[in-house]
Design a protein around this motif. Structure first.
Motif, PDB file in Angstrom:
ATOM      1  N   VAL A 100       0.777  -1.141  -0.194  1.00 19.77           N
ATOM      2  CA  VAL A 100      -0.009   0.104   0.080  1.00 19.77           C
ATOM      3  C   VAL A 100       0.817   1.285  -0.059  1.00 19.77           C
ATOM      4  N   ASN A 101       0.530   2.164  -0.643  1.00 21.49           N
ATOM      5  CA  ASN A 101       0.899   3.626  -0.636  1.00 21.49           C
ATOM      6  C   ASN A 101       0.183   4.456  -0.196  1.00 21.49           C
ATOM      7  N   ALA A 102       0.534   4.962   1.172  1.00 22.85           N
ATOM      8  CA  ALA A 102      -0.236   6.041   1.852  1.00 22.85           C
ATOM      9  C   ALA A 102      -0.102   7.366   1.667  1.00 22.85           C
ATOM     10  N   MET A 103      -0.282   7.831   0.261  1.00 20.48           N
ATOM     11  CA  MET A 103       0.527   8.981  -0.151  1.00 20.48           C
ATOM     12  C   MET A 103      -0.866  10.080   0.075  1.00 20.48           C
ATOM     13  N   PRO A 109      -7.677   4.760   1.364  1.00 20.69           N
ATOM     14  CA  PRO A 109      -8.346   5.140   2.563  1.00 20.69           C
ATOM     15  C   PRO A 109      -8.278   4.741   3.803  1.00 20.69           C
ATOM     16  N   ALA A 110      -8.068   3.602   4.086  1.00 16.68           N
ATOM     17  CA  ALA A 110      -7.878   2.863   5.404  1.00 16.68           C
ATOM     18  C   ALA A 110      -6.693   3.186   5.941  1.00 16.68           C
ATOM     19  N   ALA A 111      -5.403   3.094   5.016  1.00 18.81           N
ATOM     20  CA  ALA A 111      -3.945   3.786   5.501  1.00 18.81           C
ATOM     21  C   ALA A 111      -4.084   5.057   6.099  1.00 18.81           C
ATOM     22  N   THR A 112      -4.618   5.796   5.358  1.00 10.23           N
ATOM     23  CA  THR A 112      -4.548   7.518   6.104  1.00 10.23           C
ATOM     24  C   THR A 112      -5.451   7.343   7.400  1.00 10.23           C
ATOM     25  N   GLU A 113      -6.602   6.750   7.418  1.00 12.24           N
ATOM     26  CA  GLU A 113      -7.472   7.106   8.221  1.00 12.24           C
ATOM     27  C   GLU A 113      -6.985   6.183   9.576  1.00 12.24           C
ATOM     28  N   LEU A 114      -6.286   4.901   9.236  1.00 15.92           N
ATOM     29  CA  LEU A 114      -5.723   4.267  10.488  1.00 15.92           C
ATOM     30  C   LEU A 114      -4.465   5.114  10.881  1.00 15.92           C
ATOM     31  N   GLU A 115      -3.684   5.918  10.105  1.00 14.98           N
ATOM     32  CA  GLU A 115      -2.704   6.864  10.697  1.00 14.98           C
ATOM     33  C   GLU A 115      -3.358   7.840  11.822  1.00 14.98           C
ATOM     34  N   GLN A 116      -4.377   8.432  11.043  1.00 14.45           N
ATOM     35  CA  GLN A 116      -4.925   9.355  12.141  1.00 14.45           C
ATOM     36  C   GLN A 116      -5.635   8.725  13.348  1.00 14.45           C
ATOM     37  N   PHE A 332      -1.610  12.618   3.429  1.00 14.18           N
ATOM     38  CA  PHE A 332      -0.493  12.826   3.858  1.00 14.18           C
ATOM     39  C   PHE A 332       0.743  13.392   3.146  1.00 14.18           C
ATOM     40  N   ASN A 333       0.772  13.145   1.919  1.00 15.46           N
ATOM     41  CA  ASN A 333       2.061  13.587   1.132  1.00 15.46           C
ATOM     42  C   ASN A 333       1.944  15.007   1.248  1.00 15.46           C
ATOM     43  N   ARG A 341       4.540   6.664   0.358  1.00 22.83           N
ATOM     44  CA  ARG A 341       4.745   6.431   2.043  1.00 22.83           C
ATOM     45  C   ARG A 341       4.134   5.253   2.184  1.00 22.83           C
ATOM     46  N   ARG A 342       5.183   4.486   2.691  1.00 25.17           N
ATOM     47  CA  ARG A 342       4.755   3.111   3.553  1.00 25.17           C
ATOM     48  C   ARG A 342       3.539   3.085   4.437  1.00 25.17           C
ATOM     49  N   PHE A 343       2.758   2.012   4.595  1.00 32.97           N
ATOM     50  CA  PHE A 343       1.862   1.770   5.552  1.00 32.97           C
ATOM     51  C   PHE A 343       2.224   1.580   6.746  1.00 32.97           C
ATOM     52  N   ARG A 344       2.850   2.583   7.526  1.00 33.23           N
ATOM     53  CA  ARG A 344       3.579   2.402   8.873  1.00 33.23           C
ATOM     54  C   ARG A 344       2.461   2.152   9.903  1.00 33.23           C
ATOM     55  N   ALA A 345       1.384   2.743   9.985  1.00 36.12           N
ATOM     56  CA  ALA A 345       0.294   2.625  10.723  1.00 36.12           C
ATOM     57  C   ALA A 345      -0.330   1.381  11.084  1.00 36.12           C
TER      58      ALA A 345
END
Ligand code: PLP
Length: 465
Positions: A100-103, A109-116, A332-333, A341-345
């Motif tokens: 996944v690219n969390a840019m 969507p889930a990568a961004t929302e999980l980060e938040q 997030f970019n 961006r990696r899916f670090r969340a």
């Protein structure tokens, strides 16, 4: 690779990982290899034809592993001890499979929302209020660079279009991690515009000297831009007087970045919440889950109360990246240099959920207890002395003899393959650093490590007589 071949290989790999974790103490923590030795065992040109995965895996075990310094070893006590816990390993496996690219929100969507969401949980555990916006970067070095970039946008927005302006100045202490100065070099401030404020007896930036340096720069027509304060400095885990530094930052309208890359997670422990005093008045605050929060390399969390400065400093609108949701979602970019961006969340979420706040507090407390125990062992030996306060999980100590003996002692300890320590220069003297923080390090490990240190010192004493 067919699904069947993948399944078999995945089983073999996960079996190896489980065995490794279980028997980690049987491996040397530092390899006894000379520079070039590993490369010499590998072909100098890449394979023309594909090779069986079993062969690659076998070579990994026979050639690569013996050349690795094992950061996830309970006797890795150099620099800052870190942990890649089993839940984090599992999440990394999934992350690689999904790629996944969390840019952008739209790019997953889930990568961004999980980060938040995960950064919201962590923020609450740290006792920070909801003014703080969180972003995951790869490392604290990038976090501080992005923060100083945002500070420059705040103080001198003309830099964005006209390029670097003269006289913009960054303030660090003699003991601030070098990443802050590197960031100032990278951003074009120049090393001559980085002030290294002297530290006190306990290795903390002296606020009066900071204020004097800012006054002198203002009198010379310069533009103070950013102060970097440390909670848990690298050499000695010094906790600086952030409230006093924040007063100065506020008085002179200078951006304040707080580097708690290592120590930040300790503030989750209720009796350690005082660590973050003054942080509420900073513009940015960084902590690294990949240091002392049980998440594998890499994962650095930056919180800011000024996210709009990050956007102004870093965002550009490219047609190819526009989406229908823009304006309603976080992309997030827009908050940093990186697009991809990696899916670090995901690994942070796995770790926070698997251990829970209670489990994490227990692990952090145990590291701090072991550090106090080790401090007691050092103090009980007349040949050694403690070289810095031990507020967290880092113990700095030295043999009471010469720097030469301490250097040799470190070299002998590390050559044993049983323990890995690092060094610092404190008050002009060479000291050994013993950092505790790996989730598998036990009281027995620390006691045995101390015995090894004493044995190495006793052998040296014979040689030096
Ligand atoms: N800040 C402190 C206090 C550190 O100790 C370190 C590394 O040890 C860093 C920043 C840089 O961390 P990273 O390796 O994530 O860039």
């Amino acid at each position: 690779m067919s699904p069947e071949e993948f399944r078999n290989a995945a089983r073999a790999h996960s079996e190896w990982i489980a065995e490794y974790m279980e028997h980690v103490r049987e491996y040397p923590v530092v390899p006894a290899v000379r520079p070039g030795e590993i490369a010499a065992k590998l072909p100098s040109v890449g394979p023309e034809h594909g090779e069986p995965i079993e062969q690659i895996f076998a070579d990994f075990q026979s050639t690569i592993v013996p050349g690795l310094t094992l950061w996830n070893h309970p006797n890795f006590n150099a620099w800052f001890s870190a942990s890649s816990t089993p839940p984090s390993v599992l999440a990394e496996f999934l992350m690689a499979a999904l790629n996944v690219n969390a840019m952008l929100w739209k790019s997953s969507p889930a990568a961004t929302e999980l980060e938040q969401v995960t950064l919201g949980w962590l923020r609450q555990w740290l006792g920070l209020d909801d003014r703080w916006f969180g972003i995951i970067y790869d490392t604290a070095s990038i976090s501080v660079m992005q923060s100083i970039g945002a500070a420059r946008e705040w103080i001198a927005p003309e830099c964005r279009t006209k390029g670097m302006q003269p006289g913009l100045t960054v303030y660090v202490s003699e003991h601030t991690h070098t990443s802050a100065e590197k960031a100032a070099i990278t951003l074009g401030f120049g090393q001559d515009n980085v002030r290294r404020i002297p530290v006190d007896d306990e290795f903390r930036m002296q606020p009066e000297l900071l204020e004097q340096a800012i006054e002198a720069d203002l009198a010379a027509g310069r533009r103070p831009c950013c102060i970097v304060a440390s909670i848990g400095s690298t050499s000695a885990s010094a906790i600086e007087d952030v409230p006093a530094i924040a007063d100065i930052a506020q008085r002179y309208k200078v951006w304040l970045h707080v580097d708690a890359a290592y120590a930040g997670p300790a503030a989750i422990v209720p009796e350690m919440s005082h660590l973050l005093r003054g942080v509420e008045r900073a513009q940015t605050f960084v902590l690294n889950p990949h240091k002392w929060l049980y998440v594998s390399m890499d994962c650095s969390v930056l919180y800011t109360t000024r996210p709009e400065m990050f956007r102004r400093a870093s965002s550009l609108s490219a047609e190819i990246l526009k989406t229908a949701e823009d304006g309603n979602v976080v992309n997030f970019n827009d908050y940093g240099l990186q697009l991809g961006r990696r899916f670090r969340a995901l690994k942070l979420w796995y770790v926070l959920r698997y251990y829970g706040r209670e489990g994490i507090v227990a692990m952090l407390r145990e590291s701090m207890r072991l550090a106090q125990m080790l401090k007691g062992l050092v103090e009980a030996d007349a040949d050694f002395e403690i070289a810095a306060p031990v507020p967290l999980s880092l113990v700095c100590f030295r043999h009471r003899s010469s720097d030469e003996v301490n250097r040799q002692l470190l070299s002998d300890i590390n050559a044993s393959g049983k323990l890995f320590l690092s060094q610092a220069i404190l008050h002009g003297k060479f000291v050994l650093r013993f950092a505790i923080g790996n989730h598998q390090t036990t009281e027995q490990d620390v006691r045995e490590s101390w015995q090894l240190i004493q044995q190495c010192a006793a052998k040296l004493a014979v040689v030096h007589k």
